[in-house]
Structure formats: C-alpha cells, structure tokens
Design a protein around this motif. Sequence first.
Motif, PDB file in Angstrom:
ATOM      1  N   CYS A 395      23.380   0.809  74.686  1.00 11.00           N
ATOM      2  CA  CYS A 395      24.559   1.950  74.022  1.00 11.00           C
ATOM      3  C   CYS A 395      23.828   2.882  74.052  1.00 11.00           C
ATOM      4  O   CYS A 395      23.656   3.506  73.034  1.00 11.00           O
ATOM      5  CB  CYS A 395      24.535   1.511  72.698  1.00 11.00           C
ATOM      6  N   PRO A 396      23.595   3.503  74.735  1.00 18.56           N
ATOM      7  CA  PRO A 396      23.260   5.236  75.548  1.00 18.56           C
ATOM      8  C   PRO A 396      24.605   5.825  74.740  1.00 18.56           C
ATOM      9  O   PRO A 396      25.477   6.024  74.946  1.00 18.56           O
ATOM     10  CB  PRO A 396      23.526   5.490  77.077  1.00 18.56           C
ATOM     11  N   GLU A 397      23.906   7.058  74.054  1.00 15.58           N
ATOM     12  CA  GLU A 397      24.229   7.968  73.000  1.00 15.58           C
ATOM     13  C   GLU A 397      25.655   8.469  74.204  1.00 15.58           C
ATOM     14  O   GLU A 397      26.283   9.338  73.515  1.00 15.58           O
ATOM     15  CB  GLU A 397      22.764   8.827  71.361  1.00 15.58           C
ATOM     16  N   GLN A 398      24.959   8.814  75.104  1.00 16.55           N
ATOM     17  CA  GLN A 398      25.651   9.937  75.846  1.00 16.55           C
ATOM     18  C   GLN A 398      26.955   9.118  76.474  1.00 16.55           C
ATOM     19  O   GLN A 398      27.917   9.767  76.629  1.00 16.55           O
ATOM     20  CB  GLN A 398      24.481  10.341  77.193  1.00 16.55           C
ATOM     21  N   GLN A 399      27.216   8.105  76.201  1.00 22.35           N
ATOM     22  CA  GLN A 399      27.903   7.532  76.714  1.00 22.35           C
ATOM     23  C   GLN A 399      29.199   6.298  75.742  1.00 22.35           C
ATOM     24  O   GLN A 399      30.294   6.450  75.503  1.00 22.35           O
ATOM     25  CB  GLN A 399      27.829   5.970  77.823  1.00 22.35           C
ATOM     26  N   ASP A 403      30.630   8.723  67.526  1.00 20.03           N
ATOM     27  CA  ASP A 403      31.208   9.421  67.120  1.00 20.03           C
ATOM     28  C   ASP A 403      31.239  10.944  67.049  1.00 20.03           C
ATOM     29  O   ASP A 403      31.830  12.094  67.566  1.00 20.03           O
ATOM     30  CB  ASP A 403      30.609  10.126  65.475  1.00 20.03           C
ATOM     31  N   HIS A 404      30.867  10.966  68.686  1.00 22.62           N
ATOM     32  CA  HIS A 404      31.158  11.945  68.908  1.00 22.62           C
ATOM     33  C   HIS A 404      32.418  12.656  69.804  1.00 22.62           C
ATOM     34  O   HIS A 404      33.355  11.445  70.488  1.00 22.62           O
ATOM     35  CB  HIS A 404      30.283  12.030  70.726  1.00 22.62           C
ATOM     36  N   VAL A 419      31.039  15.248  75.071  1.00 19.57           N
ATOM     37  CA  VAL A 419      32.660  15.041  74.809  1.00 19.57           C
ATOM     38  C   VAL A 419      32.923  13.966  75.777  1.00 19.57           C
ATOM     39  O   VAL A 419      32.271  13.878  76.645  1.00 19.57           O
ATOM     40  CB  VAL A 419      33.414  15.946  76.144  1.00 19.57           C
ATOM     41  N   ARG A 420      33.294  12.490  74.630  1.00 17.45           N
ATOM     42  CA  ARG A 420      33.242  11.822  75.989  1.00 17.45           C
ATOM     43  C   ARG A 420      34.402  11.004  75.511  1.00 17.45           C
ATOM     44  O   ARG A 420      35.055  10.506  74.976  1.00 17.45           O
ATOM     45  CB  ARG A 420      32.468  10.550  75.346  1.00 17.45           C
TER      46      ARG A 420
END
Length: 536
Positions: A395-399, A403-404, A419-420
């Motif tokens: 569950c990598p935050e960058q991906q 909430d991003h 930005v995702r």
Amino acid sequence: MDLIPAPTHLHEASDSASFPLDDSTVIDAAPGTEGVARWLRSAVGAATGLALAPGSDGHVIRLRTDSGLAAESYRLTVSSPALDITGGDPAGVFWGAQTLRQLLGPQAFRRAPVGAATLRVPCVAVEDAPRFRWRGFLLDVARHFMPKDVVFRYIDLLAAHKLNVLHLHLTDDQGWRIEIKRYPRLTEVGAWRTRTKVGLRESPLWDERPHGGYYTQDDIREIVAYAAERHISVVPEIDIPGHSQAAIAAYPELGNRDVIDTTTLPVLTSWGVNPNVLSPTDTTLRFYEDVLTEVLALFPATFVHIGGDECPKEQWRRSQTAQARIKELGLADEDALQSWFIRHFDRWLTDRGRRLIGWDEILEGGLAPGAAVSSWRGYSGGIAAAQAGHDVVMCPEQQVYLDHRQHDGADEPVPIGYVRTLEDVYRFEPVPPQLDDEQARHVIGTQANIWTETLDSVRAVDYLVFPRLAAFAEVAWSRLPAPELRDYPDFAARMAGHYARLDALGVEYRPPAGPYPWQRRPGVIGRPIEGAPPIV
C-alpha cells in the motif's frame, strides 16, 4: 461489457438472447449459498421490487458451490431459461452475484424501483477468480469519526468492487473510536477533542466545534456481521506505541511521566507526527493486553493491525524509565526498544491464534517470523519483508493513498501529497520486479488507504476515494499485464458505464472534468508535493 473489475474470461452469446428478471424469477440456493440469496433479495430485490422467492420453477437463478473451483472464484452462465452462479466457496458465489448485478445495469444499484420491473441479463459465460486474497481498503475513522451508517455504506461499496478487507483505523492521537469496557475513559475522554485543525498543520484555520464519536461493542459486532455477510473481513488497527495521545489523555500513566506532565495532555487537535508516545512499562503492556483481549472478542479476523509507525524516540531518550528498560533488556538503543514492543504483542497475538500486522517501521530492529507488514513508505519495506519470508500487503503512499490529490489544478480540495490520477492508480503494480517467484508469493495482497485529516464529511471522502477505488479494485482483482501494457482506454470506456452505477449508489465522486463548485475548498491549505520521488 463494462464490468469492473474485468473478469478473467467473458464470452458473449452471438445472438440477442437474454435471461429476464421478472415476477416469475426465483432463486434456487444450494446449502452454503443462503446468504448470497438473502443479499440478492435485499439488494437486487429492493432495486427491482421483485420478490425473488425460493423455488426451482420459472426463470431460475441457481446458486451452487463446487469444491473443484479455487477459493473466491466463480462461473456465471446465463442462458434464456436459467442463470447459474457456481463458486469455489460461498464467497465466490457472492462475487458472481456482484457481477450479475452489474450486468443488470445501473437500475440494479438503486434502493427502490425507478423503472420497468423487468430487467434482462445478456446471455454470457464468465469465468473469474481474484489475483490477490487481500484486496483491502483502509478507512480512517480516528481523525474524523464516521458514524456506523457510513461504515455500512462503504462495506457495500467495497463489495460492489469485489474488495474483501476493510481495515478500520480505530485509534490515533486525535481520537479513540472503540468502546473498551475495562477502560471506559478511552471513550469518555479519548473519543472527543475540543476543536480541529482545518487543513494541514500549516493552515491557520480551525473548526472550533468539538468533534468525536465512537463505536460501542455492539456497534462493532454489527459492523463485523454486516461485513461477513458480504464476505469482507474487518481488520482493526490499535496503534502502538506511537499515535497514542488520545489513550494517554484518558490514562496519563501510559505516557512518559518522567519527561512531561502527561496529566495536561489533551486529545490532539492538530495533525502530524506527535512526540507523545507510550511508555515502555509493564503497566502499558498489561493495559494494551487488556484492550486487545476485548478487541479479539469482537473481531474474528486472523490479522490485528498494531500500527507501529511514526514513533519518535525523543521522550524515550530523555526518560530514565525507558533507559532503564533498555538496559534491563540488553537492547542496543531506542529503535530496539520499539522492536521489543512489537515483538511482545506479536508473541501475545500468536499465542491466541492471531497474527500481527503493522506498518513497515516494524521491520526496524527485526521482526518475529509470523508477523506481516503493510508497506506504505514506497516498496522498499515490502521488498525487505518478502525477501525475509514475511507476508506483505502493498500500500505505498506514492501510489494508493487516496487522500492525495487527483489533479494539480488549483481547484482540487485541500491539495495534499502526490498527484495520482485515475490512470496512475490503474497502472499501479503491487508486486515489485525485485522479487523472485517464491518471494512474490509473500505479497498476499494490496490495499488503498484513505486518511481523513482533511476530510470532515462523507462527501469529501467520496470525492477522493472515487473513481480511483474502481481502478484499484481492478488492480487487486484482475490479472492485468505489466503497467505499461495495460489498456487504460478500455478501462476508461468501461468507467463511462460504471459512473452511472456510482450515481445510482449516491457516490459523490470526482467528475472526469474536475470538481463541481461545491466540491472545492478554496483557502484551506494543504501540502502539495511537486512531482514524485523515485519509488524505492
């Protein structure tokens, strides 16, 4: 066909034949599938106004299990006289029923009839099975409390997307959300804060209203039972040893009293990494053993999440009690002290037939053999854990931190993180190429997380979760090719039909063209991160 997630195999009949859902339609449910029949009557029956009574004559929906099929897999065969759903287990039958609901069209996702009573299912043959056994979604109810009807709603949304794990983040610095009968002050005091920061820490704005709430133990039993009827496992998170100020506010003896006056600590009203962590005493251990004893009685899930992330060590460095504990145990430093904390509860849970899972910081200082890791700081923690033989949920935050923000436009509400876009999430790959086949088998699944520091309503949560959760669900369920080979235009075309389902469900997703005026939050400061660092 606009099915989401995409099935493994789908064959459409060459003619225009179809199966009618009308007053003559009945359900023939074999033993073990009665729960799926109940769900079909409650969901599809409500949307169509049809009784879908038990029977074997007329237009029959047959529900069966077949031990020759894999767990959670199913076959859905639709012909003009009959509709058969066969699963490897009751969960597989349920996922087949979810596919049936999609085939019926958006009307089947409403709570009461709005059109013709007769719907038609096209004649198809579907064979399907999930890629991962952990297809998860974290709902943070600690930062902003979500009443249980919201939790029920999200359970239904997970089920509609064939996701099968609800990770409930129940405790943090800003609130304790589960009743513990032995320690009533956890909810009398710890469930309530006096005000709330609006935006991230840099924001000057405050909501001066008190905020809080919690689930009684009967509420939790109800949530768990509701999820189980939909073949969803609820994994509780009780944070140890950081993110614990709400507990310390309720019971000051849990904090580092020889460093600060813990009796003055409130439930935290702002956000960010917090220095007030648990004291490594026997009192603390016994307290959380008591808490977890009650938690285990409420949650039958194999895994219990204990957090383990973002635990600053400053107070332990200054605490004579903590330093004495380090010396007593022969530990190298404060990082090893945190590892001791985690290992204690790993043994405690293992002795009771459960498994510990925590954020990837629990790897620091070594990890007990049975523990699993939620890899959130990129892929590196998950890679290290899998290579060491530990099970991993990626569950990598960058991906997949939903909430991003979804776009770099100025109108995005409370823009935080990377930005995702919908396409970015669709191209997320949970299994990193650095793992060989044996190590890759330790990646038991993947999970999308929604943290609610800046999300103070279900409308705000909906906006950030959807439509990206639909893309994530396809990544978690379907056996997609490598990210660069994925057919995003095909997915986007299927989403055109799926938006109508979300509309019928009342989901206030981000429109493809950008936020509506009422979805914007001008003036609320976030923390945009321009670009993304290399994924490690």
